[in-house]
Scaffold this motif. Structure first.
Motif, mmCIF file in Angstrom:
data_model
loop_
_atom_site.group_PDB
_atom_site.id
_atom_site.type_symbol
_atom_site.label_atom_id
_atom_site.label_comp_id
_atom_site.label_asym_id
_atom_site.label_seq_id
_atom_site.Cartn_x
_atom_site.Cartn_y
_atom_site.Cartn_z
ATOM 1 N N PHE A 46 0.839 -1.205 0.000
ATOM 2 C CA PHE A 46 0.000 0.000 0.000
ATOM 3 C C PHE A 46 0.875 1.256 0.000
ATOM 4 N N HIS A 47 1.882 1.279 0.867
ATOM 5 C CA HIS A 47 2.743 2.457 0.951
ATOM 6 C C HIS A 47 3.685 2.590 -0.250
ATOM 7 N N ARG A 48 3.888 1.521 -0.975
ATOM 8 C CA ARG A 48 4.637 1.613 -2.230
ATOM 9 C C ARG A 48 3.744 2.168 -3.335
ATOM 10 N N VAL A 49 2.489 1.723 -3.342
ATOM 11 C CA VAL A 49 1.539 2.143 -4.375
ATOM 12 C C VAL A 49 1.049 3.574 -4.133
ATOM 13 N N VAL A 50 0.757 3.903 -2.889
ATOM 14 C CA VAL A 50 0.327 5.273 -2.547
ATOM 15 C C VAL A 50 1.614 6.084 -2.399
ATOM 16 N N ASN A 51 1.974 6.788 -3.473
ATOM 17 C CA ASN A 51 3.259 7.479 -3.499
ATOM 18 C C ASN A 51 3.157 8.979 -3.216
ATOM 19 N N MET A 52 2.004 9.427 -2.765
ATOM 20 C CA MET A 52 1.838 10.832 -2.389
ATOM 21 C C MET A 52 1.861 10.942 -0.866
ATOM 22 N N PRO A 53 2.596 11.911 -0.333
ATOM 23 C CA PRO A 53 2.552 12.124 1.116
ATOM 24 C C PRO A 53 1.194 12.680 1.530
ATOM 25 N N SER A 54 0.825 12.474 2.783
ATOM 26 C CA SER A 54 -0.507 12.880 3.236
ATOM 27 C C SER A 54 -0.807 14.369 3.018
ATOM 28 N N PRO A 55 0.135 15.315 3.236
ATOM 29 C CA PRO A 55 -0.230 16.720 2.972
ATOM 30 C C PRO A 55 -0.581 16.978 1.503
ATOM 31 N N GLU A 56 0.132 16.310 0.603
ATOM 32 C CA GLU A 56 -0.142 16.483 -0.819
ATOM 33 C C GLU A 56 -1.500 15.878 -1.193
ATOM 34 N N LEU A 57 -1.801 14.702 -0.666
ATOM 35 C CA LEU A 57 -3.106 14.084 -0.920
ATOM 36 C C LEU A 57 -4.218 14.937 -0.342
ATOM 37 N N ARG A 58 -4.039 15.449 0.865
ATOM 38 C CA ARG A 58 -5.050 16.309 1.494
ATOM 39 C C ARG A 58 -5.326 17.531 0.613
ATOM 40 N N ASP A 59 -4.265 18.176 0.113
ATOM 41 C CA ASP A 59 -4.440 19.344 -0.761
ATOM 42 C C ASP A 59 -5.196 18.967 -2.036
ATOM 43 N N TRP A 60 -4.861 17.819 -2.608
ATOM 44 C CA TRP A 60 -5.548 17.369 -3.824
ATOM 45 C C TRP A 60 -7.028 17.134 -3.538
ATOM 46 N N LEU A 61 -7.329 16.437 -2.445
ATOM 47 C CA LEU A 61 -8.730 16.133 -2.129
ATOM 48 C C LEU A 61 -9.529 17.410 -1.865
ATOM 49 N N ALA A 98 -8.846 -3.700 4.636
ATOM 50 C CA ALA A 98 -9.665 -3.911 3.439
ATOM 51 C C ALA A 98 -9.518 -2.728 2.474
ATOM 52 N N THR A 99 -9.475 -1.519 2.997
ATOM 53 C CA THR A 99 -9.293 -0.331 2.162
ATOM 54 C C THR A 99 -7.924 -0.364 1.484
ATOM 55 N N MET A 100 -6.892 -0.739 2.228
ATOM 56 C CA MET A 100 -5.555 -0.825 1.634
ATOM 57 C C MET A 100 -5.544 -1.813 0.476
ATOM 58 N N GLN A 101 -6.201 -2.958 0.646
ATOM 59 C CA GLN A 101 -6.256 -3.974 -0.401
ATOM 60 C C GLN A 101 -7.007 -3.442 -1.623
ATOM 61 N N LEU A 102 -8.163 -2.823 -1.393
ATOM 62 C CA LEU A 102 -8.969 -2.285 -2.493
ATOM 63 C C LEU A 102 -8.203 -1.215 -3.265
ATOM 64 N N VAL A 103 -7.616 -0.274 -2.552
ATOM 65 C CA VAL A 103 -6.895 0.820 -3.208
ATOM 66 C C VAL A 103 -5.700 0.281 -3.989
ATOM 67 N N THR A 104 -4.977 -0.654 -3.410
ATOM 68 C CA THR A 104 -3.836 -1.253 -4.102
ATOM 69 C C THR A 104 -4.292 -1.893 -5.411
#
Length: 132
Positions: free
Chosen positions: A15-30, A72-78
């Motif tokens: 999951f952490h390999r696939v989600v390559n955006m840091p949380s502040p960047e993802l928060r700004d995008w969302l 379950a969310t990590m699996q789905l997102v991956t």
């Protein structure tokens, strides 16, 4: 001290390999995208924006604080991210719906660490082989 669970550890690492955006960047995008941006939903019935919010909450957690829903969310997102990377469009950098979906899920496909084609297939196969 909490004992480690190898299956959860593997899901966490992928999951952490696939989600390559840091949380502040993802928060700004969302915060910059409309709620429930259905125009780029990866699967019918999935609220990508809400799922991105769940990704953000997981990024802010420690591994020992994960719930079953988080796993379950990590699996789905991956699976969603890797599935889209395996089937990347030819003009991916200009394909906004494709890229917007990935960004909302915490993955920037334009980064050099973003797997493509066969690389994404290998990760996806390993991930789905361990899925419950």
């Amino acid at each position: 001290m909490t004992r480690s669970n190898p299956e959860i550890d593997q899901k966490w690492d992928v999951f952490h390999r696939v989600v390559n955006m840091p949380s502040p960047e993802l928060r700004d995008w969302l915060l910059s995208t409309p709620d429930g941006a259905a125009a780029y939903a990866p699967e019918p019935g999935i609220d990508v924006h809400e799922l991105g919010g769940r990704v953000l909450r997981i990024l802010e957690k420690r591994r020992v604080d994960l719930t079953d829903d988080d796993v379950a969310t990590m699996q789905l997102v991956t699976e969603l991210v890797l599935g889209r990377l395996v089937n990347a469009p030819p003009e991916e950098s200009v394909n906004e719906p494709w890229r917007d979906t990935l960004l909302t899920l915490g993955h920037d496909p334009l980064r050099p660490d973003s797997p493509r084609g066969p690389d994404a297939e290998v990760i996806l196969a390993a991930t789905t082989a361990t899925a419950p």
